[in-house]
Scaffold this motif. Structure first.
Motif, PDB file in Angstrom:
ATOM      1  N   ILE A  73      34.688  47.200  57.251  1.00 61.48           N
ATOM      2  CA  ILE A  73      33.766  46.364  56.474  1.00 61.48           C
ATOM      3  C   ILE A  73      34.480  45.144  55.902  1.00 61.48           C
ATOM      4  O   ILE A  73      33.906  44.066  55.810  1.00 61.48           O
ATOM      5  CB  ILE A  73      33.111  47.187  55.347  1.00 61.48           C
ATOM      6  CG1 ILE A  73      32.217  48.272  55.943  1.00 61.48           C
ATOM      7  CG2 ILE A  73      32.311  46.296  54.401  1.00 61.48           C
ATOM      8  CD1 ILE A  73      31.658  49.251  54.924  1.00 61.48           C
ATOM      9  N   SER A  74      35.745  45.326  55.519  1.00 62.37           N
ATOM     10  CA  SER A  74      36.556  44.279  54.898  1.00 62.37           C
ATOM     11  C   SER A  74      35.803  43.598  53.758  1.00 62.37           C
ATOM     12  O   SER A  74      35.483  42.405  53.806  1.00 62.37           O
ATOM     13  CB  SER A  74      36.994  43.256  55.951  1.00 62.37           C
ATOM     14  OG  SER A  74      38.083  42.509  55.468  1.00 62.37           O
ATOM     15  N   PRO A  75      35.535  44.350  52.686  1.00 63.74           N
ATOM     16  CA  PRO A  75      34.744  43.809  51.583  1.00 63.74           C
ATOM     17  C   PRO A  75      35.467  42.702  50.823  1.00 63.74           C
ATOM     18  O   PRO A  75      36.692  42.667  50.774  1.00 63.74           O
ATOM     19  CB  PRO A  75      34.529  45.024  50.682  1.00 63.74           C
ATOM     20  CG  PRO A  75      35.715  45.897  50.948  1.00 63.74           C
ATOM     21  CD  PRO A  75      36.023  45.705  52.410  1.00 63.74           C
ATOM     22  N   ASP A  76      34.687  41.808  50.231  1.00 65.60           N
ATOM     23  CA  ASP A  76      35.253  40.773  49.358  1.00 65.60           C
ATOM     24  C   ASP A  76      35.711  41.383  48.043  1.00 65.60           C
ATOM     25  O   ASP A  76      36.650  40.888  47.417  1.00 65.60           O
ATOM     26  CB  ASP A  76      34.209  39.686  49.066  1.00 65.60           C
ATOM     27  CG  ASP A  76      33.828  38.910  50.317  1.00 65.60           C
ATOM     28  OD1 ASP A  76      34.704  38.703  51.180  1.00 65.60           O
ATOM     29  OD2 ASP A  76      32.655  38.517  50.425  1.00 65.60           O
ATOM     30  N   VAL A  77      35.018  42.446  47.619  1.00 65.60           N
ATOM     31  CA  VAL A  77      35.354  43.129  46.371  1.00 65.60           C
ATOM     32  C   VAL A  77      35.326  44.623  46.619  1.00 65.60           C
ATOM     33  O   VAL A  77      34.374  45.149  47.197  1.00 65.60           O
ATOM     34  CB  VAL A  77      34.343  42.777  45.242  1.00 65.60           C
ATOM     35  CG1 VAL A  77      34.774  43.419  43.927  1.00 65.60           C
ATOM     36  CG2 VAL A  77      34.180  41.277  45.084  1.00 65.60           C
ATOM     37  N   LEU A  78      36.374  45.304  46.177  1.00 67.61           N
ATOM     38  CA  LEU A  78      36.455  46.759  46.234  1.00 67.61           C
ATOM     39  C   LEU A  78      36.385  47.250  44.798  1.00 67.61           C
ATOM     40  O   LEU A  78      37.154  46.799  43.949  1.00 67.61           O
ATOM     41  CB  LEU A  78      37.766  47.191  46.895  1.00 67.61           C
ATOM     42  CG  LEU A  78      38.039  48.692  47.011  1.00 67.61           C
ATOM     43  CD1 LEU A  78      36.991  49.368  47.889  1.00 67.61           C
ATOM     44  CD2 LEU A  78      39.438  48.934  47.567  1.00 67.61           C
ATOM     45  N   VAL A  79      35.457  48.170  44.516  1.00 63.83           N
ATOM     46  CA  VAL A  79      35.240  48.625  43.139  1.00 63.83           C
ATOM     47  C   VAL A  79      35.483  50.124  43.051  1.00 63.83           C
ATOM     48  O   VAL A  79      35.013  50.886  43.892  1.00 63.83           O
ATOM     49  CB  VAL A  79      33.797  48.301  42.678  1.00 63.83           C
ATOM     50  CG1 VAL A  79      33.579  48.757  41.238  1.00 63.83           C
ATOM     51  CG2 VAL A  79      33.493  46.818  42.832  1.00 63.83           C
ATOM     52  N   SER A  85      43.965  53.432  38.950  1.00 61.73           N
ATOM     53  CA  SER A  85      44.671  52.173  38.719  1.00 61.73           C
ATOM     54  C   SER A  85      44.754  51.481  40.082  1.00 61.73           C
ATOM     55  O   SER A  85      44.648  52.140  41.122  1.00 61.73           O
ATOM     56  CB  SER A  85      46.072  52.417  38.149  1.00 61.73           C
ATOM     57  OG  SER A  85      46.845  53.179  39.050  1.00 61.73           O
ATOM     58  N   ILE A  86      44.937  50.186  40.075  1.00 57.11           N
ATOM     59  CA  ILE A  86      44.937  49.430  41.325  1.00 57.11           C
ATOM     60  C   ILE A  86      45.947  49.996  42.320  1.00 57.11           C
ATOM     61  O   ILE A  86      45.677  50.063  43.514  1.00 57.11           O
ATOM     62  CB  ILE A  86      45.166  47.928  41.070  1.00 57.11           C
ATOM     63  CG1 ILE A  86      43.922  47.343  40.397  1.00 57.11           C
ATOM     64  CG2 ILE A  86      45.475  47.191  42.365  1.00 57.11           C
ATOM     65  CD1 ILE A  86      43.985  45.871  40.095  1.00 57.11           C
ATOM     66  N   GLU A  87      47.100  50.453  41.828  1.00 53.81           N
ATOM     67  CA  GLU A  87      48.143  50.973  42.717  1.00 53.81           C
ATOM     68  C   GLU A  87      47.697  52.197  43.495  1.00 53.81           C
ATOM     69  O   GLU A  87      48.199  52.463  44.581  1.00 53.81           O
ATOM     70  CB  GLU A  87      49.410  51.341  41.931  1.00 53.81           C
ATOM     71  CG  GLU A  87      50.030  50.215  41.154  1.00 53.81           C
ATOM     72  CD  GLU A  87      49.334  49.952  39.828  1.00 53.81           C
ATOM     73  OE1 GLU A  87      48.948  50.913  39.127  1.00 53.81           O
ATOM     74  OE2 GLU A  87      49.162  48.770  39.501  1.00 53.81           O
ATOM     75  N   GLY A  91      42.858  51.284  49.926  1.00 55.04           N
ATOM     76  CA  GLY A  91      42.279  50.058  50.463  1.00 55.04           C
ATOM     77  C   GLY A  91      42.524  48.824  49.621  1.00 55.04           C
ATOM     78  O   GLY A  91      42.204  47.712  50.054  1.00 55.04           O
ATOM     79  N   SER A  92      43.110  48.982  48.446  1.00 54.89           N
ATOM     80  CA  SER A  92      43.319  47.817  47.578  1.00 54.89           C
ATOM     81  C   SER A  92      44.256  46.793  48.216  1.00 54.89           C
ATOM     82  O   SER A  92      43.987  45.586  48.162  1.00 54.89           O
ATOM     83  CB  SER A  92      43.842  48.237  46.200  1.00 54.89           C
ATOM     84  OG  SER A  92      45.096  48.870  46.302  1.00 54.89           O
ATOM     85  N   GLU A  93      45.329  47.270  48.849  1.00 57.80           N
ATOM     86  CA  GLU A  93      46.246  46.340  49.514  1.00 57.80           C
ATOM     87  C   GLU A  93      45.552  45.609  50.654  1.00 57.80           C
ATOM     88  O   GLU A  93      45.715  44.391  50.820  1.00 57.80           O
ATOM     89  CB  GLU A  93      47.478  47.082  50.034  1.00 57.80           C
ATOM     90  CG  GLU A  93      48.412  47.545  48.942  1.00 57.80           C
ATOM     91  CD  GLU A  93      49.629  48.252  49.494  1.00 57.80           C
ATOM     92  OE1 GLU A  93      49.983  48.027  50.675  1.00 57.80           O
ATOM     93  OE2 GLU A  93      50.232  49.037  48.740  1.00 57.80           O
ATOM     94  N   ARG A 101      39.310  40.962  46.253  1.00 61.95           N
ATOM     95  CA  ARG A 101      39.844  41.441  44.977  1.00 61.95           C
ATOM     96  C   ARG A 101      39.397  42.870  44.701  1.00 61.95           C
ATOM     97  O   ARG A 101      38.457  43.360  45.319  1.00 61.95           O
ATOM     98  CB  ARG A 101      39.443  40.512  43.840  1.00 61.95           C
ATOM     99  CG  ARG A 101      37.999  40.517  43.478  1.00 61.95           C
ATOM    100  CD  ARG A 101      37.708  39.467  42.368  1.00 61.95           C
ATOM    101  NE  ARG A 101      36.477  39.721  41.688  1.00 61.95           N
ATOM    102  CZ  ARG A 101      35.278  39.362  42.110  1.00 61.95           C
ATOM    103  NH1 ARG A 101      35.158  38.701  43.245  1.00 61.95           N
ATOM    104  NH2 ARG A 101      34.197  39.647  41.416  1.00 61.95           N
ATOM    105  N   VAL A 102      40.084  43.504  43.764  1.00 62.54           N
ATOM    106  CA  VAL A 102      39.784  44.874  43.373  1.00 62.54           C
ATOM    107  C   VAL A 102      39.339  44.857  41.912  1.00 62.54           C
ATOM    108  O   VAL A 102      39.976  44.216  41.078  1.00 62.54           O
ATOM    109  CB  VAL A 102      41.009  45.794  43.545  1.00 62.54           C
ATOM    110  CG1 VAL A 102      40.700  47.207  43.098  1.00 62.54           C
ATOM    111  CG2 VAL A 102      41.494  45.763  44.992  1.00 62.54           C
ATOM    112  N   GLU A 103      38.235  45.533  41.639  1.00 61.38           N
ATOM    113  CA  GLU A 103      37.705  45.628  40.279  1.00 61.38           C
ATOM    114  C   GLU A 103      37.660  47.096  39.871  1.00 61.38           C
ATOM    115  O   GLU A 103      37.307  47.961  40.677  1.00 61.38           O
ATOM    116  CB  GLU A 103      36.293  45.038  40.192  1.00 61.38           C
ATOM    117  CG  GLU A 103      36.211  43.568  40.503  1.00 61.38           C
ATOM    118  CD  GLU A 103      36.747  42.669  39.387  1.00 61.38           C
ATOM    119  OE1 GLU A 103      36.993  43.177  38.268  1.00 61.38           O
ATOM    120  OE2 GLU A 103      36.912  41.469  39.651  1.00 61.38           O
TER     121      GLU A 103
END
Length: 133
Positions: A73-79, A85-87, A91-93, A101-103
């Protein structure tokens, strides 16, 4: 589906134009959380989530993580919810390397599936204790 889920999904919808929800299949949930889960089958869970007006699509995945789906999908935003935590968000990387970005949405305290199961269990035990044979 409980208020914590509704809160997370409604906030996720605010971050973009189209909200696609990746949902663990029954097999995936059982593998991650044990044989007594999920509490509702995948068709029920997907149908309820899809009925929310801000959800545009629900996609089931069988794996332990949705990394392949995220790459596809390669989203613009991953929530994700505030218990991550982001780490440690799968899929955050990938998303950030693709320019996204990641929210993280803070959780609503007291609203989790595990809390709900615990409350039901306690209520059932209390009910059984107070009932005469």
């Amino acid at each position: 589906l409980h208020l914590g889920h509704v809160h997370l999904l409604s906030k996720a919808a605010d971050f973009g134009d189209i909200l696609v929800v990746a949902l663990n299949s029954d097999a995936s949930v059982r593998n991650l959380k044990g044989i007594n889960r999920p509490l509702q089958d995948e068709t029920t869970r997907a149908s309820i989530i899809a009925s929310l007006f801000y959800v545009k699509a629900v996609v089931l995945f069988d794996e332990d993580t949705p990394i392949e789906l995220i790459k596809m999908i390669s989203p613009d935003v991953l929530v994700k919810g505030g218990d991550y935590s982001i780490e440690n968000i799968v899929g955050s990387e990938w998303v950030t390397r693709q320019g996204g970005r990641v929210e993280i949405v803070p959780l609503l305290k007291g609203y989790s599936s595990s809390d709900l199961v615990n409350r039901i269990t306690i209520e059932r035990e209390n009910y059984n204790i107070t009932q005469k044979p």
